[in-house]
Design an enzyme around this catalytic site. Sequence first.
Site, PDB file in Angstrom:
ATOM      1  CE1 TYR A  99      -4.372  -1.457   0.848  1.00  0.00           C
ATOM      2  CE2 TYR A  99      -2.905  -3.148   1.702  1.00  0.00           C
ATOM      3  CZ  TYR A  99      -4.157  -2.751   1.283  1.00  0.00           C
ATOM      4  OH  TYR A  99      -5.195  -3.649   1.300  1.00  0.00           O
ATOM      5  CE1 TYR A 137      -2.198  -6.922   4.157  1.00  0.00           C
ATOM      6  CE2 TYR A 137      -2.978  -6.670   1.906  1.00  0.00           C
ATOM      7  CZ  TYR A 137      -3.180  -6.550   3.261  1.00  0.00           C
ATOM      8  OH  TYR A 137      -4.383  -6.066   3.729  1.00  0.00           O
ATOM      9  CG  HIS A 148      -8.291  -7.370   0.256  1.00  0.00           C
ATOM     10  ND1 HIS A 148      -7.131  -8.028   0.630  1.00  0.00           N
ATOM     11  CD2 HIS A 148      -8.284  -6.199   0.951  1.00  0.00           C
ATOM     12  CE1 HIS A 148      -6.473  -7.299   1.511  1.00  0.00           C
ATOM     13  NE2 HIS A 148      -7.144  -6.171   1.722  1.00  0.00           N
TER      14      HIS A 148
END
Length: 216
Positions: A99, A137, A148
């Site tokens: 992220y 992850y 997702h």
Amino acid sequence: MKRRDALGKGIVAGMGTLAGARALANQTCGAVTPPQTEGPFYPEDLSRESDRDLTVLEGRQTEALGRRVFLTGEVLDRDCNPVSGALVEIWQACESGKYDHPADTFDAPLDPNFQYWGRTTTREGHFSFKTIKPGSYPATSTWLRPPHIHFKISAPGVRTLTTQMYFEGDELIESDRILANLTEEERRAVIVPVVENGDGISMHFVIRLGDIPELT
């Protein structure tokens, strides 16, 4: 061609016909979409680029890494009527599972050409995005999260719904500890069929809101 026009044509090309996508997504009304954890990686800077195409950044020639996902969907009320004007936000990891957030300590590379976050407003209940399939992850040393995409839906008269969408057939789904807390009906509501096509994969996510009054 304007970028917005190109995005629209790309999504249409990736999806084929909306009727076909709906049939593959099993357009029975189904369960109210269950809330799921927002997680720690909701974007901090909401002023950055946030359009519906997460695969290309404005002014960049190189596109994001990863398998293209042509994502359409619908936001419905409890009676399965389309909800116009709902704000739909998505955020996710890039292909490596990382992220773009300072709280993410996963030792994987960021993709400088990926947008990571997008938002749009529904028209007659419909929305669409072009993105990539995120990587998995480690949530802990013994738990790998399946790919997702996070969703947040805000609409008049209901409490904001935060949930997650999963890719049907992924091998990590059965061992996911967040999905394990859902009923079978709730799992079916957030695990979405994947349709292969020449340009990537197509998915159609139906989000059904409950009659929960906004908190005052």
